[in-house]
Write a protein that holds these residues in place. Sequence first.
Motif, PDB file in Angstrom:
ATOM      1  N   ALA A  32       0.830  -1.210   0.000  1.00 20.68           N
ATOM      2  CA  ALA A  32       0.000   0.000   0.000  1.00 20.68           C
ATOM      3  C   ALA A  32       0.863   1.257   0.000  1.00 20.68           C
ATOM      4  O   ALA A  32       0.607   2.194  -0.770  1.00 20.68           O
ATOM      5  N   VAL A  33       1.886   1.283   0.828  1.00 24.00           N
ATOM      6  CA  VAL A  33       2.743   2.469   0.930  1.00 24.00           C
ATOM      7  C   VAL A  33       3.489   2.711  -0.377  1.00 24.00           C
ATOM      8  O   VAL A  33       3.595   3.849  -0.839  1.00 24.00           O
ATOM      9  N   LEU A  34       3.971   1.645  -0.993  1.00 26.97           N
ATOM     10  CA  LEU A  34       4.715   1.815  -2.246  1.00 26.97           C
ATOM     11  C   LEU A  34       3.807   2.167  -3.420  1.00 26.97           C
ATOM     12  O   LEU A  34       4.282   2.664  -4.431  1.00 26.97           O
ATOM     13  N   ALA A  35       2.511   1.951  -3.281  1.00 28.70           N
ATOM     14  CA  ALA A  35       1.562   2.291  -4.345  1.00 28.70           C
ATOM     15  C   ALA A  35       1.079   3.741  -4.251  1.00 28.70           C
ATOM     16  O   ALA A  35       0.385   4.207  -5.145  1.00 28.70           O
ATOM     17  N   TRP A  36       1.457   4.443  -3.187  1.00 26.93           N
ATOM     18  CA  TRP A  36       1.008   5.821  -3.016  1.00 26.93           C
ATOM     19  C   TRP A  36       1.423   6.688  -4.195  1.00 26.93           C
ATOM     20  O   TRP A  36       2.558   6.633  -4.652  1.00 26.93           O
ATOM     21  N   LYS A  37       0.495   7.510  -4.652  1.00 25.52           N
ATOM     22  CA  LYS A  37       0.810   8.538  -5.657  1.00 25.52           C
ATOM     23  C   LYS A  37       0.794   9.901  -4.966  1.00 25.52           C
ATOM     24  O   LYS A  37       1.730  10.651  -5.049  1.00 25.52           O
ATOM     25  N   ASP A  38      -0.301  10.223  -4.296  1.00 26.86           N
ATOM     26  CA  ASP A  38      -0.437  11.464  -3.536  1.00 26.86           C
ATOM     27  C   ASP A  38      -1.396  11.204  -2.389  1.00 26.86           C
ATOM     28  O   ASP A  38      -2.565  11.567  -2.457  1.00 26.86           O
ATOM     29  N   PRO A  39      -0.921  10.565  -1.311  1.00 28.63           N
ATOM     30  CA  PRO A  39      -1.827  10.121  -0.256  1.00 28.63           C
ATOM     31  C   PRO A  39      -2.422  11.247   0.589  1.00 28.63           C
ATOM     32  O   PRO A  39      -3.461  11.074   1.189  1.00 28.63           O
ATOM     33  N   ASN A  40      -1.760  12.394   0.653  1.00 30.14           N
ATOM     34  CA  ASN A  40      -2.281  13.547   1.376  1.00 30.14           C
ATOM     35  C   ASN A  40      -2.627  13.226   2.833  1.00 30.14           C
ATOM     36  O   ASN A  40      -3.716  13.526   3.316  1.00 30.14           O
ATOM     37  N   LEU A  41      -1.704  12.581   3.523  1.00 30.36           N
ATOM     38  CA  LEU A  41      -1.864  12.286   4.944  1.00 30.36           C
ATOM     39  C   LEU A  41      -1.196  13.383   5.771  1.00 30.36           C
ATOM     40  O   LEU A  41      -0.400  14.163   5.254  1.00 30.36           O
ATOM     41  N   THR A  42      -1.481  13.393   7.055  1.00 27.94           N
ATOM     42  CA  THR A  42      -0.820  14.356   7.940  1.00 27.94           C
ATOM     43  C   THR A  42       0.589  13.838   8.261  1.00 27.94           C
ATOM     44  O   THR A  42       0.852  12.624   8.196  1.00 27.94           O
ATOM     45  N   PRO A  43       1.489  14.737   8.639  1.00 30.18           N
ATOM     46  CA  PRO A  43       2.836  14.294   9.025  1.00 30.18           C
ATOM     47  C   PRO A  43       2.817  13.245  10.137  1.00 30.18           C
ATOM     48  O   PRO A  43       3.617  12.312  10.126  1.00 30.18           O
ATOM     49  N   ARG A  44       1.901  13.353  11.080  1.00 33.19           N
ATOM     50  CA  ARG A  44       1.823  12.364  12.167  1.00 33.19           C
ATOM     51  C   ARG A  44       1.431  10.987  11.639  1.00 33.19           C
ATOM     52  O   ARG A  44       1.884   9.968  12.145  1.00 33.19           O
ATOM     53  N   ASP A  45       0.561  10.953  10.620  1.00 29.80           N
ATOM     54  CA  ASP A  45       0.186   9.672  10.020  1.00 29.80           C
ATOM     55  C   ASP A  45       1.395   9.034   9.336  1.00 29.80           C
ATOM     56  O   ASP A  45       1.639   7.837   9.485  1.00 29.80           O
ATOM     57  N   TYR A  46       2.146   9.836   8.599  1.00 35.76           N
ATOM     58  CA  TYR A  46       3.357   9.315   7.958  1.00 35.76           C
ATOM     59  C   TYR A  46       4.347   8.799   9.006  1.00 35.76           C
ATOM     60  O   TYR A  46       4.970   7.749   8.822  1.00 35.76           O
ATOM     61  N   GLU A  47       4.479   9.541  10.104  1.00 33.46           N
ATOM     62  CA  GLU A  47       5.390   9.125  11.165  1.00 33.46           C
ATOM     63  C   GLU A  47       4.958   7.787  11.767  1.00 33.46           C
ATOM     64  O   GLU A  47       5.796   6.920  12.030  1.00 33.46           O
ATOM     65  N   ILE A  49       3.193   5.396  10.372  1.00 35.78           N
ATOM     66  CA  ILE A  49       3.446   4.325   9.394  1.00 35.78           C
ATOM     67  C   ILE A  49       4.932   4.009   9.360  1.00 35.78           C
ATOM     68  O   ILE A  49       5.331   2.835   9.376  1.00 35.78           O
ATOM     69  N   ALA A  50       5.768   5.046   9.346  1.00 36.61           N
ATOM     70  CA  ALA A  50       7.221   4.831   9.336  1.00 36.61           C
ATOM     71  C   ALA A  50       7.674   4.122  10.604  1.00 36.61           C
ATOM     72  O   ALA A  50       8.560   3.256  10.553  1.00 36.61           O
ATOM     73  N   LEU A  51       7.077   4.448  11.744  1.00 36.99           N
ATOM     74  CA  LEU A  51       7.423   3.771  12.993  1.00 36.99           C
ATOM     75  C   LEU A  51       7.063   2.291  12.940  1.00 36.99           C
ATOM     76  O   LEU A  51       7.835   1.433  13.396  1.00 36.99           O
ATOM     77  N   GLN A  52       5.893   1.977  12.412  1.00 38.08           N
ATOM     78  CA  GLN A  52       5.481   0.577  12.270  1.00 38.08           C
ATOM     79  C   GLN A  52       6.481  -0.179  11.394  1.00 38.08           C
ATOM     80  O   GLN A  52       6.910  -1.286  11.728  1.00 38.08           O
ATOM     81  N   LEU A  53       6.829   0.422  10.262  1.00 34.57           N
ATOM     82  CA  LEU A  53       7.755  -0.230   9.341  1.00 34.57           C
ATOM     83  C   LEU A  53       9.157  -0.333   9.935  1.00 34.57           C
ATOM     84  O   LEU A  53       9.852  -1.321   9.718  1.00 34.57           O
ATOM     85  N   THR A  54       9.553   0.667  10.708  1.00 37.72           N
ATOM     86  CA  THR A  54      10.870   0.644  11.343  1.00 37.72           C
ATOM     87  C   THR A  54      10.970  -0.498  12.349  1.00 37.72           C
ATOM     88  O   THR A  54      11.950  -1.246  12.364  1.00 37.72           O
ATOM     89  N   GLY A  55       9.956  -0.643  13.185  1.00 39.15           N
ATOM     90  CA  GLY A  55       9.972  -1.732  14.163  1.00 39.15           C
ATOM     91  C   GLY A  55      10.029  -3.092  13.496  1.00 39.15           C
ATOM     92  O   GLY A  55      10.774  -3.979  13.921  1.00 39.15           O
ATOM     93  N   HIS A  56       9.263  -3.233  12.421  1.00 39.21           N
ATOM     94  CA  HIS A  56       9.268  -4.515  11.723  1.00 39.21           C
ATOM     95  C   HIS A  56      10.603  -4.738  11.014  1.00 39.21           C
ATOM     96  O   HIS A  56      11.110  -5.867  10.986  1.00 39.21           O
ATOM     97  N   ALA A 100       5.820  11.229   3.136  1.00 37.21           N
ATOM     98  CA  ALA A 100       5.556  10.012   2.368  1.00 37.21           C
ATOM     99  C   ALA A 100       6.873   9.372   1.943  1.00 37.21           C
ATOM    100  O   ALA A 100       7.005   8.142   1.952  1.00 37.21           O
ATOM    101  N   ARG A 101       7.846  10.185   1.589  1.00 39.48           N
ATOM    102  CA  ARG A 101       9.144   9.660   1.152  1.00 39.48           C
ATOM    103  C   ARG A 101       9.805   8.811   2.241  1.00 39.48           C
ATOM    104  O   ARG A 101      10.335   7.737   1.964  1.00 39.48           O
ATOM    105  N   CYS A 102       9.762   9.287   3.470  1.00 38.41           N
ATOM    106  CA  CYS A 102      10.343   8.533   4.585  1.00 38.41           C
ATOM    107  C   CYS A 102       9.629   7.195   4.757  1.00 38.41           C
ATOM    108  O   CYS A 102      10.270   6.149   4.886  1.00 38.41           O
ATOM    109  N   ALA A 103       8.309   7.216   4.749  1.00 44.20           N
ATOM    110  CA  ALA A 103       7.543   5.977   4.904  1.00 44.20           C
ATOM    111  C   ALA A 103       7.824   5.024   3.752  1.00 44.20           C
ATOM    112  O   ALA A 103       7.980   3.813   3.958  1.00 44.20           O
ATOM    113  N   GLN A 104       7.928   5.544   2.542  1.00 40.90           N
ATOM    114  CA  GLN A 104       8.207   4.686   1.387  1.00 40.90           C
ATOM    115  C   GLN A 104       9.614   4.117   1.451  1.00 40.90           C
ATOM    116  O   GLN A 104       9.834   2.962   1.066  1.00 40.90           O
ATOM    117  N   ASN A 105      10.572   4.887   1.947  1.00 33.57           N
ATOM    118  CA  ASN A 105      11.928   4.358   2.100  1.00 33.57           C
ATOM    119  C   ASN A 105      11.957   3.217   3.108  1.00 33.57           C
ATOM    120  O   ASN A 105      12.645   2.215   2.911  1.00 33.57           O
TER     121      ASN A 105
END
Length: 128
Positions: A32-47, A49-56, A100-105
Amino acid sequence: MSDTYTVLHDPHGLLDAELPLDRAPYEALVTAVLAWKDPNLTPRDYEQIALQLTGHARALAADVQRHAAALPKNDGRGALAEIILREAAGRLSQPIQGTARCAQNRARLVRALYERLDRLVEASPAAP
């Protein structure tokens, strides 16, 4: 039943070292994250998601390390795993940003670690 709970801080993943990873939800999140084109989420939402992916990713890196350590020293697959693990350590040392870039990375990192883990599992000798 108590209304209190304890939060455990386990930055090195020692508590869940022997637990199997719950792969399906994270693969779905990565897709889902890699399919994003323009998700328009808040910075906290991106954070988040990135935290979830970081832990995993940290749990995955520990799993990759365990499988790589089980290979013979002259096995090239272990050397490739070490390269991926060094890259993962570098990426995971970067601070999380609410973009979004951080979460996608982080999603790309999880995908790369799963690819390496799959190759190492295939290389592992069969359990008796």
